[in-house]
Write an enzyme that holds these catalytic residues in place. Structure first.
Site, mmCIF file in Angstrom:
data_model
loop_
_atom_site.group_PDB
_atom_site.id
_atom_site.type_symbol
_atom_site.label_atom_id
_atom_site.label_comp_id
_atom_site.label_asym_id
_atom_site.label_seq_id
_atom_site.Cartn_x
_atom_site.Cartn_y
_atom_site.Cartn_z
ATOM 1 N N SER A 21 -1.888 5.491 1.391
ATOM 2 C CA SER A 21 -2.994 4.627 1.535
ATOM 3 C C SER A 21 -3.165 4.126 2.856
ATOM 4 O O SER A 21 -2.048 3.815 3.379
ATOM 5 C CB SER A 21 -2.882 3.540 0.407
ATOM 6 O OG SER A 21 -2.972 4.159 -1.003
ATOM 7 N N LEU A 49 0.861 -1.031 -0.022
ATOM 8 C CA LEU A 49 -0.101 -0.067 0.058
ATOM 9 C C LEU A 49 0.842 1.145 -0.062
ATOM 10 O O LEU A 49 1.928 1.316 0.745
ATOM 11 C CB LEU A 49 -0.899 0.135 1.265
ATOM 12 C CG LEU A 49 -2.029 -1.061 1.405
ATOM 13 C CD1 LEU A 49 -2.787 -0.806 2.750
ATOM 14 C CD2 LEU A 49 -3.180 -0.696 0.190
ATOM 15 N N ASP A 50 0.603 2.221 -0.938
ATOM 16 C CA ASP A 50 1.511 3.680 -1.143
ATOM 17 C C ASP A 50 1.494 4.218 0.355
ATOM 18 O O ASP A 50 0.489 4.179 1.247
ATOM 19 C CB ASP A 50 1.416 4.109 -2.094
ATOM 20 C CG ASP A 50 -0.055 4.734 -2.143
ATOM 21 O OD1 ASP A 50 -0.475 5.154 -1.395
ATOM 22 O OD2 ASP A 50 -0.518 4.726 -3.421
ATOM 23 N N LEU A 51 2.282 5.220 0.497
ATOM 24 C CA LEU A 51 2.464 5.983 1.662
ATOM 25 C C LEU A 51 1.194 6.625 2.033
ATOM 26 O O LEU A 51 0.966 6.535 3.351
ATOM 27 C CB LEU A 51 3.398 7.333 1.473
ATOM 28 C CG LEU A 51 3.766 8.184 2.248
ATOM 29 C CD1 LEU A 51 4.588 7.445 3.558
ATOM 30 C CD2 LEU A 51 4.498 9.454 1.837
#
Length: 296
Positions: free
Chosen positions: A113, A109-111
């Site tokens: 999210s 999951l990106d930063l």
């Protein structure tokens, strides 16, 4: 030690099963001259090892293989899904409980999210769950600035090509619209890097919040932010095809477990992962509004 031993397994797979890294990372470590077998530096990842072989990385013996385990983690925004970050930002793994063994993430999951992130001590299990052929649907609640319409959702289903990259079919429904923002439910089976953000921005809608609420049969449910909960072994066998682990095959008799960092009291029963809402088929109880409490 033989590269033709039919009872052995490729060394990258063995390292992944020990929870050290992915197969690809293991191959890079071998090519970098970091891995030895029985005291001899390995020059190629095309090598088969047996349980009797002694494998070391950077001069340290790798852990024994434990039974495959899986955890649900509620990732808060602001953490990088990486063991190390070149910019010095906090990572998911910096914030996990100290009594957790070394784990790797199933996907990322990106930063910015948040939501459900699966963690495992077995690199082979992580690889299996990430493969598109597994067919597991990942579902998200997404807040966007703007008012998407059904024509936009139809474009997502057909797939989009953005800057030469093809994004496959994405299922989208419009849940609510209030003021300048809308809430959507987005589902996909193969997530490329920042895929949801990119396809929605391509349609003219900026994503302001993105929450993963399920990954295959695993649901976020009411798991609090930053909390970790182990998935029962029965679910691993029934839902993911993980074979029942025989303790004696890895020398893990009762009361005998390899040291892998600090461990706390494991005597408590593992909570059941399936919430009542998940069993009934209803959407997990996650409100479409900003969280009021979040750990710093």
């Amino acid at each position: 030690m033989s590269t033709e031993n039919s009872q052995g397994e490729r060394i990258a797979k063995r390292m992944a099963r020990a929870g050290l890294c992915s197969r690809r990372e293991a191959e890079r470590w071998i090519e970098a001259g970091r891995v030895s077998v029985n005291g001899k530096l390995l020059e190629t990842p095309a090598f088969t090892v047996t349980p009797e072989d002694k494998i070391a990385v950077d001069g340290k013996d790798i852990p024994e293989v434990e039974r495959p385990r899986l955890w649900r983690y509620h990732k808060p925004p602001g953490l990088v899904t990486s063991h190390k970050d070149e910019k010095g930002r906090d990572t998911v793994f910096d914030k996990l409980p100290e009594d957790l063994p070394r784990v790797i993430s199933v996907g990322r999951l990106d930063l910015n999210s948040e939501g459900l992130l699966l963690l495992t001590n077995d690199g082979e299990l992580a690889r299996k769950l990430e493969l598109p052929t597994t067919g597991w649907k990942r579902k998200y609640r997404v807040r966007v600035h703007g008012h998407p319409n059904e024509a936009d959702m139809a474009r997502l289903v057909k797939g989009l090509t953005i800057e030469g990259i093809r994004y496959g079919a994405i299922e989208g429904t419009i849940d609510s619209t209030k003021g300048a923002n809308s809430w959507l439910t987005i589902s996909l089976r193969e997530g490329k890097n920042r895929e949801i953000r990119k396809v929605l921005e391509h349609l003219g809608y900026q994503v302001t919040r993105l929450i993963r609420i399920s990954y295959g049969p695993m649901a976020l449910g009411d798991l609090p932010a930053s909390a970790v909960e182990e998935v029962r072994s029965k679910i691993l066998r029934d839902q993911m095809g993980v074979e029942k682990f025989e303790e004696e095959q890895a020398g893990l008799d009762k009361g005998q477990r390899p040291p892998r960092g600090k461990r706390g009291d494991r005597s408590k029963k593992t909570p059941v992962v399936n919430s009542p809402s998940a069993k009934s088929g209803k959407r997990p109880t996650l409100k479409a509004k900003p969280a009021t409490r979040r750990k710093s």
